[in-house]
Scaffold this motif. Sequence first.
Motif, mmCIF file in Angstrom:
data_model
loop_
_atom_site.group_PDB
_atom_site.id
_atom_site.type_symbol
_atom_site.label_atom_id
_atom_site.label_comp_id
_atom_site.label_asym_id
_atom_site.label_seq_id
_atom_site.Cartn_x
_atom_site.Cartn_y
_atom_site.Cartn_z
ATOM 1 N N LYS A 119 6.631 3.156 4.386
ATOM 2 C CA LYS A 119 7.391 2.170 3.136
ATOM 3 C C LYS A 119 7.083 0.968 3.612
ATOM 4 O O LYS A 119 7.819 0.067 3.758
ATOM 5 N N ILE A 120 5.813 0.949 2.808
ATOM 6 C CA ILE A 120 4.986 -0.237 2.420
ATOM 7 C C ILE A 120 4.766 -1.112 1.004
ATOM 8 O O ILE A 120 3.792 -1.211 0.732
ATOM 9 N N TYR A 121 5.403 -0.510 0.255
ATOM 10 C CA TYR A 121 4.986 -0.089 -1.159
ATOM 11 C C TYR A 121 6.761 -0.513 -1.912
ATOM 12 O O TYR A 121 7.033 -0.134 -0.836
ATOM 13 N N SER A 122 6.574 -0.988 -3.122
ATOM 14 C CA SER A 122 7.079 -0.946 -4.272
ATOM 15 C C SER A 122 6.942 0.123 -4.707
ATOM 16 O O SER A 122 7.814 0.984 -5.583
ATOM 17 N N PHE A 164 0.777 -0.934 -0.693
ATOM 18 C CA PHE A 164 0.102 -0.118 0.275
ATOM 19 C C PHE A 164 0.621 1.317 -0.022
ATOM 20 O O PHE A 164 1.393 1.313 0.929
ATOM 21 N N GLY A 165 0.864 2.010 -1.240
ATOM 22 C CA GLY A 165 1.377 3.723 -1.450
ATOM 23 C C GLY A 165 0.577 4.171 -0.617
ATOM 24 O O GLY A 165 -0.159 5.505 -1.030
ATOM 25 N N ASP A 173 10.151 -9.207 7.234
ATOM 26 C CA ASP A 173 10.814 -8.955 7.546
ATOM 27 C C ASP A 173 10.783 -8.063 6.126
ATOM 28 O O ASP A 173 11.170 -6.556 6.081
ATOM 29 N N ASN A 174 10.767 -7.822 4.756
ATOM 30 C CA ASN A 174 10.917 -7.962 2.954
ATOM 31 C C ASN A 174 10.000 -7.872 1.885
ATOM 32 O O ASN A 174 9.811 -9.061 1.847
ATOM 33 N N LEU A 175 9.378 -6.867 1.726
ATOM 34 C CA LEU A 175 8.352 -7.122 0.775
ATOM 35 C C LEU A 175 9.320 -7.312 -0.590
ATOM 36 O O LEU A 175 10.108 -6.797 -1.307
ATOM 37 N N TYR A 176 8.235 -8.129 -1.157
ATOM 38 C CA TYR A 176 9.093 -9.220 -2.460
ATOM 39 C C TYR A 176 10.507 -9.604 -2.056
ATOM 40 O O TYR A 176 11.623 -9.149 -2.269
ATOM 41 N N GLY A 184 16.378 6.877 -5.766
ATOM 42 C CA GLY A 184 15.172 6.806 -4.052
ATOM 43 C C GLY A 184 13.549 7.490 -4.947
ATOM 44 O O GLY A 184 12.877 8.164 -4.551
ATOM 45 N N TYR A 185 13.056 6.809 -5.981
ATOM 46 C CA TYR A 185 12.011 6.336 -5.744
ATOM 47 C C TYR A 185 11.112 5.922 -5.605
ATOM 48 O O TYR A 185 10.410 4.583 -5.486
ATOM 49 N N GLU A 186 10.524 7.229 -4.628
ATOM 50 C CA GLU A 186 8.823 6.809 -3.582
ATOM 51 C C GLU A 186 8.330 7.418 -4.259
ATOM 52 O O GLU A 186 8.592 8.466 -4.699
ATOM 53 N N ILE A 187 7.264 7.660 -3.143
ATOM 54 C CA ILE A 187 6.196 9.080 -3.299
ATOM 55 C C ILE A 187 6.543 10.244 -4.098
ATOM 56 O O ILE A 187 6.448 10.821 -4.032
ATOM 57 N N ALA A 188 7.766 10.645 -2.788
ATOM 58 C CA ALA A 188 8.438 12.466 -2.077
ATOM 59 C C ALA A 188 8.451 12.709 -3.356
ATOM 60 O O ALA A 188 8.222 13.160 -4.688
#
Length: 549
Positions: free
Chosen positions: A38-41, A31-32, A149-152, A417-421
């Motif tokens: 930080k629970i999204y990719s 979920f973004g 621990d780790n998503l995917y 650092g391609y995340e939401i921000a």
Amino acid sequence: MNPSSQYASWHHPYKPARKYNKRVAYFSMEFGIDQGLKIYSGGLGFLAGSHLRSAFDLKQNMIGIGMLWKYGYYDQGRAEDQSMVARRSEKRYNFLEDTGIEVRITINDNPDVRVRAYVLKPEIFGTVPLYLLSTDLPENDYLSQTITDNLYDSNDETRISQNIVLGIGGAKVVQALGGADKYHLNEGHALPAFYHLKNEGVDPSRFVFTTHTPVQAGNVVRNGYHLNSRGFFGRTLAGPELQKELVGEGLNYTVAALRLSNKANAVSRLHGQVARGMWQSFGLDQKITHITNAQHPGFWTDPALGKAFQQKKAASFQKRKKELKTQLFKEVLDQTGKLFDPEVLTIVWARRFAAYKRPDLLLHDFPRFVELIRRKGQAVQIIWAGKPYPKDFNAINTFNRLVEVSKGFPNLAVLTGYEIALSRLLKCGSDVWLNTPRITREASGTSGMTAAMNGTVNLTVNDGWIPEFADKNKNSFVLPEVDPGQPISVQDELDSRHLYELLENEVMPMYYTDKTQWMQRVFNGITAVNPDFSSHRMADQYYNTLYSD
């Protein structure tokens, strides 16, 4: 179980709207919601986050079921030579509340794996309640503690355990909350939920499923006998019973989810056609409708840009766009040491790095590419960003190749650092959003939607959501379609040639010599993307289509 929170029962801070009164539990691996959670990719998470925001805005009777990833996905950094490095760091969140709900599941003959549910309350980020599951509990053995621990996670055995936690653990949490009228799997990761609920006597008419990709890696196949021994089906299936679920010895997650669900959907009109073709031989094609993905304009749109558009003030819009470009270019300077110019046409390619998305298509004919970026009188700046899967070494090599190429040119940059921000910075601060997947491989592709909401013009192949949006002479630039049945090398050659021609003959000249026409295309894009590609439309359509009896 000693529930300690009002969110240890089915609870919303509003009375659900009558037409959205049906109780829906929405399962998703990611979920973004916010940069800081930080629970999204990437795209799947951005989509799920927008869905929960619109569900809250519309007063829908929905909850989310996800995973509380201890280390998130990964932190994308750089090595000494600026090549990509994937790092892990523990994440902690003081705004999540322990619900007191703890369920036990069986994994690999261990009947005592404990799963704890934490809740993200609606008032934090403006979503319906989101329940996040963790096995990082002192009562669990070490291996069980590391499941979340780790998503995917790159370890296949861990991924199976994650499926069981999200599916069976999530279903048990929903049951502890009083159950749901509809159980919605957003992709096949939570497939064990359907098996557990069926074992419990829940009518499969309450099961719905969304398939998100035609790409093979997204339609997982694993050995069914091994899954059976791991506890994937909620109980041990006898041989003949197991065989009914399998294709040969393999369990195809998508096929199984389609068989078990009452209704299912693809995520764009074109993807619906592709998905029905993919699963026709299994007799599952007629079960698949389409509900096109969408994003939340209120979350993604810059308010000042939105106001200038509403007032149809092109000068104000251009002024704000220049300010947003300047903000983006501060990030470019910080990461690369390069000074970009807000007066210059800026093209962005930003999404998950994967071979079929072709992040390096612009470099296909390198001499022509160099000629393009050194064009006199019509300058261009290009930014790439995105996260490959940390074990997708081909995609990482492509990322690093672009880093190396960019070192030789002052108007090229590759950002980490391609995340939401960063995604928001890029969508607000770009002029052109470049989208280059091989046709029929991109099921939807929502990044172009949020770019268009911010006045960035899509330059794209005609795949995913684009056929429902694009009027190439009015709101976007669309490459001529190539035959997807041709060899990949031929497709890439033709698409790259068409891309260069569009840039040289239409995009760059219009930006520099006809600002009025450019702004018309910008405003047409915003008009076309809202409200048809707003997640409010999508959330409403799910209730009217997938959740209806």
